[in-house]
Design a protein around this motif. Structure first.
Motif, PDB file in Angstrom:
ATOM      1  N   MET A 257      10.402 -13.135  18.744  1.00 47.86           N
ATOM      2  CA  MET A 257       9.723 -14.020  17.792  1.00 47.86           C
ATOM      3  C   MET A 257       9.513 -13.427  16.400  1.00 47.86           C
ATOM      4  O   MET A 257       8.976 -14.111  15.530  1.00 47.86           O
ATOM      5  N   GLU A 258       9.932 -12.168  16.170  1.00 49.96           N
ATOM      6  CA  GLU A 258       9.575 -11.537  14.896  1.00 49.96           C
ATOM      7  C   GLU A 258      10.717 -10.852  14.148  1.00 49.96           C
ATOM      8  O   GLU A 258      10.648 -10.703  12.918  1.00 49.96           O
ATOM      9  N   ALA A 259      11.745 -10.373  14.837  1.00 54.09           N
ATOM     10  CA  ALA A 259      12.684  -9.428  14.231  1.00 54.09           C
ATOM     11  C   ALA A 259      13.332  -9.940  12.951  1.00 54.09           C
ATOM     12  O   ALA A 259      13.397  -9.216  11.948  1.00 54.09           O
ATOM     13  N   ALA A 260      13.830 -11.164  12.933  1.00 53.83           N
ATOM     14  CA  ALA A 260      14.514 -11.675  11.742  1.00 53.83           C
ATOM     15  C   ALA A 260      13.590 -11.680  10.531  1.00 53.83           C
ATOM     16  O   ALA A 260      14.003 -11.347   9.415  1.00 53.83           O
ATOM     17  N   ALA A 261      12.336 -12.055  10.746  1.00 55.18           N
ATOM     18  CA  ALA A 261      11.376 -12.066   9.642  1.00 55.18           C
ATOM     19  C   ALA A 261      11.085 -10.648   9.148  1.00 55.18           C
ATOM     20  O   ALA A 261      11.026 -10.397   7.935  1.00 55.18           O
ATOM     21  N   VAL A 262      10.900  -9.716  10.072  1.00 54.94           N
ATOM     22  CA  VAL A 262      10.637  -8.325   9.695  1.00 54.94           C
ATOM     23  C   VAL A 262      11.803  -7.770   8.879  1.00 54.94           C
ATOM     24  O   VAL A 262      11.607  -7.145   7.825  1.00 54.94           O
ATOM     25  N   PHE A 263      13.025  -8.018   9.328  1.00 56.22           N
ATOM     26  CA  PHE A 263      14.187  -7.500   8.610  1.00 56.22           C
ATOM     27  C   PHE A 263      14.335  -8.151   7.240  1.00 56.22           C
ATOM     28  O   PHE A 263      14.748  -7.506   6.268  1.00 56.22           O
ATOM     29  N   ALA A 264      14.003  -9.439   7.140  1.00 50.85           N
ATOM     30  CA  ALA A 264      14.125 -10.138   5.859  1.00 50.85           C
ATOM     31  C   ALA A 264      13.110  -9.624   4.847  1.00 50.85           C
ATOM     32  O   ALA A 264      13.439  -9.384   3.681  1.00 50.85           O
ATOM     33  N   VAL A 265      11.868  -9.444   5.271  1.00 52.49           N
ATOM     34  CA  VAL A 265      10.851  -8.896   4.368  1.00 52.49           C
ATOM     35  C   VAL A 265      11.246  -7.497   3.925  1.00 52.49           C
ATOM     36  O   VAL A 265      11.144  -7.145   2.744  1.00 52.49           O
ATOM     37  N   ALA A 266      11.709  -6.682   4.875  1.00 51.36           N
ATOM     38  CA  ALA A 266      12.110  -5.319   4.545  1.00 51.36           C
ATOM     39  C   ALA A 266      13.265  -5.310   3.540  1.00 51.36           C
ATOM     40  O   ALA A 266      13.265  -4.525   2.580  1.00 51.36           O
ATOM     41  N   ALA A 267      14.250  -6.181   3.748  1.00 55.92           N
ATOM     42  CA  ALA A 267      15.381  -6.244   2.815  1.00 55.92           C
ATOM     43  C   ALA A 267      14.921  -6.706   1.435  1.00 55.92           C
ATOM     44  O   ALA A 267      15.346  -6.155   0.405  1.00 55.92           O
ATOM     45  N   TYR A 268      14.046  -7.695   1.407  1.00 52.79           N
ATOM     46  CA  TYR A 268      13.560  -8.234   0.138  1.00 52.79           C
ATOM     47  C   TYR A 268      12.765  -7.194  -0.644  1.00 52.79           C
ATOM     48  O   TYR A 268      12.865  -7.105  -1.872  1.00 52.79           O
ATOM     49  N   ARG A 269      12.001  -6.392   0.074  1.00 48.55           N
ATOM     50  CA  ARG A 269      11.158  -5.374  -0.571  1.00 48.55           C
ATOM     51  C   ARG A 269      11.823  -4.006  -0.648  1.00 48.55           C
ATOM     52  O   ARG A 269      11.215  -3.041  -1.099  1.00 48.55           O
ATOM     53  N   ALA A 270      13.068  -3.912  -0.203  1.00 48.49           N
ATOM     54  CA  ALA A 270      13.857  -2.678  -0.273  1.00 48.49           C
ATOM     55  C   ALA A 270      13.197  -1.522   0.466  1.00 48.49           C
ATOM     56  O   ALA A 270      13.051  -0.417  -0.062  1.00 48.49           O
ATOM     57  N   VAL A 271      12.770  -1.782   1.700  1.00 44.89           N
ATOM     58  CA  VAL A 271      12.239  -0.736   2.575  1.00 44.89           C
ATOM     59  C   VAL A 271      13.055  -0.759   3.875  1.00 44.89           C
ATOM     60  O   VAL A 271      13.948  -1.576   4.047  1.00 44.89           O
ATOM     61  N   HIS A 272      12.747   0.183   4.778  1.00 45.14           N
ATOM     62  CA  HIS A 272      13.520   0.353   6.000  1.00 45.14           C
ATOM     63  C   HIS A 272      12.749  -0.184   7.201  1.00 45.14           C
ATOM     64  O   HIS A 272      11.573   0.136   7.379  1.00 45.14           O
ATOM     65  N   ALA A 273      13.424  -0.980   8.048  1.00 49.43           N
ATOM     66  CA  ALA A 273      12.786  -1.505   9.256  1.00 49.43           C
ATOM     67  C   ALA A 273      13.787  -1.518  10.394  1.00 49.43           C
ATOM     68  O   ALA A 273      14.981  -1.777  10.204  1.00 49.43           O
ATOM     69  N   ALA A 274      13.285  -1.233  11.596  1.00 50.94           N
ATOM     70  CA  ALA A 274      14.077  -1.303  12.825  1.00 50.94           C
ATOM     71  C   ALA A 274      13.181  -1.869  13.910  1.00 50.94           C
ATOM     72  O   ALA A 274      11.960  -1.951  13.753  1.00 50.94           O
ATOM     73  N   ALA A 275      13.787  -2.253  15.045  1.00 47.76           N
ATOM     74  CA  ALA A 275      13.017  -2.877  16.120  1.00 47.76           C
ATOM     75  C   ALA A 275      13.574  -2.474  17.474  1.00 47.76           C
ATOM     76  O   ALA A 275      14.794  -2.359  17.655  1.00 47.76           O
TER      77      ALA A 275
ATOM     78  N   LEU B 114       0.818  -1.218   0.000  1.00 48.33           N
ATOM     79  CA  LEU B 114       0.000   0.000   0.000  1.00 48.33           C
ATOM     80  C   LEU B 114       0.850   1.266   0.000  1.00 48.33           C
ATOM     81  O   LEU B 114       0.310   2.372  -0.002  1.00 48.33           O
ATOM     82  N   GLY B 115       2.172   1.105   0.023  1.00 52.49           N
ATOM     83  CA  GLY B 115       3.044   2.263  -0.169  1.00 52.49           C
ATOM     84  C   GLY B 115       3.919   2.655   0.998  1.00 52.49           C
ATOM     85  O   GLY B 115       4.725   3.580   0.874  1.00 52.49           O
ATOM     86  N   ALA B 116       3.810   1.986   2.142  1.00 53.11           N
ATOM     87  CA  ALA B 116       4.640   2.340   3.296  1.00 53.11           C
ATOM     88  C   ALA B 116       6.089   1.888   3.068  1.00 53.11           C
ATOM     89  O   ALA B 116       6.324   0.839   2.466  1.00 53.11           O
ATOM     90  N   THR B 117       7.037   2.695   3.552  1.00 55.69           N
ATOM     91  CA  THR B 117       8.452   2.381   3.305  1.00 55.69           C
ATOM     92  C   THR B 117       9.321   2.390   4.565  1.00 55.69           C
ATOM     93  O   THR B 117      10.493   2.018   4.488  1.00 55.69           O
ATOM     94  N   ARG B 118       8.778   2.837   5.697  1.00 61.85           N
ATOM     95  CA  ARG B 118       9.571   2.868   6.934  1.00 61.85           C
ATOM     96  C   ARG B 118       8.759   2.277   8.076  1.00 61.85           C
ATOM     97  O   ARG B 118       7.595   2.650   8.269  1.00 61.85           O
ATOM     98  N   PHE B 119       9.421   1.406   8.859  1.00 62.01           N
ATOM     99  CA  PHE B 119       8.726   0.708   9.935  1.00 62.01           C
ATOM    100  C   PHE B 119       9.619   0.602  11.163  1.00 62.01           C
ATOM    101  O   PHE B 119      10.821   0.354  11.048  1.00 62.01           O
ATOM    102  N   VAL B 120       9.013   0.780  12.327  1.00 64.18           N
ATOM    103  CA  VAL B 120       9.663   0.447  13.587  1.00 64.18           C
ATOM    104  C   VAL B 120       8.716  -0.466  14.347  1.00 64.18           C
ATOM    105  O   VAL B 120       7.539  -0.136  14.531  1.00 64.18           O
ATOM    106  N   THR B 121       9.206  -1.631  14.755  1.00 63.73           N
ATOM    107  CA  THR B 121       8.385  -2.528  15.575  1.00 63.73           C
ATOM    108  C   THR B 121       8.732  -2.314  17.042  1.00 63.73           C
ATOM    109  O   THR B 121       9.900  -2.157  17.406  1.00 63.73           O
TER     110      THR B 121
END
Length: 264
Positions: free
Chosen positions: A201-219, A105-112
């Motif tokens: 239980m989530e960080a590695a998956a969040v970072f992998a999806v973000a890397a695959y989709r070329a967006v920014h994620a932190a936790a 939907l267009g989001a590019t930056r995430f913090v969990t």
């Protein structure tokens, strides 16, 4: 097919997927024309119901009903639009699914913002830990990226997060696992000796999806309990830390959005 390989299918990472997240975006826009998150500074993803309830009271976010499989809300602050997402459960598969829907939907930056268990004896409940690296001991990340022992978040967004947290905090690696009831003493001792601070239980998956989709994620995690000496939970300290992490996450997203592009 090798019974010891994971994923089972050879060469999976070079193959296209049958389902495309863009199909989700198309269905949403059929019901809500113009639905987009492109103008959002970023989105904070939370896992605990109490954190979402606190955010509702503090920020009064407006719901974006049925845009994703979860509770997605938005609010404006000093001329900037932020997103808040929760209510979808816990664990790597749930987090990855929500992240994919938000990205399409267009989001590019995430913090969990979530909780974790301590692997270090000096990490007390209520301590905030910013994640610098995640050991990939869950399954989701292996379907997005070829096998490696660990994966890192967005370095710049993580740096912004470290700078914006005002309460005492630590930063370092986490161990992401799908099986909280199969965490063993041997693993806790091994990873703790290597300097891994937490289990989540989530960080590695969040970072992998973000890397695959070329967006920014932190936790960032609030320590809820410990796997070292099994102290009783300090719920009050943990909730206080989560509440402190929330505004820091939004501030970090804003700082990243206004930083020079090469520094993001």
């Amino acid at each position: 097919m090798s019974p010891t390989a994971f994923p089972l299918h050879p060469g999976k990472h070079e193959l296209p997927a049958v389902l495309d997240p863009a199909e989700h975006a198309a269905r949403v826009r059929a019901r809500h024309p113009g639905a987009t998150l492109k103008h959002f500074v970023g989105i904070v993803i939370v896992y605990q119901t109490q954190v979402m309830e606190y955010a509702h009271k503090r920020y009064r976010p407006r719901p974006l009903n049925r845009w994703i499989r979860g509770d997605l809300r938005m609010f404006d602050h000093h001329g900037h639009t932020f997103g808040l997402c929760g209510g979808f459960g816990v664990g790597a598969p749930a987090a990855a699914l929500i992240l994919e829907q938000l990205i399409t939907l267009g989001a590019t930056r995430f913090v969990t913002v979530g909780t974790a268990a301590a692997l270090s004896p000096d990490l007390l409940p209520g301590t905030l830990v910013v994640c610098r690296e995640a050991l990939r001991d869950e399954g989701v990340s292996r379907h997005y990226l070829p096998p490696t022992a660990s994966i890192r978040p967005s370095s710049s967004l993580t740096d912004h997060l470290v700078r914006t947290i005002r309460t005492p905090a630590r930063s370092g690696p986490t161990w992401t696992t799908d099986a909280p009831y199969r965490e063993t003493e041997a693993e806790v001792a091994q990873y703790g000796a290597l300097g891994v601070l937490t289990a989540d239980m989530e960080a590695a998956a969040v970072f992998a999806v973000a890397a695959y989709r070329a967006v920014h994620a932190a936790a960032v995690f609030a320590v809820a309990d410990t796997l070292v000496n099994r102290r009783p939970h300090d719920t009050q300290a943990t909730q206080g830390a989560l509440r402190a992490a929330l505004p820091a996450a939004f501030t970090a997203l804003l700082a990243a959005s206004t930083a020079p592009r090469r520094a993001q």
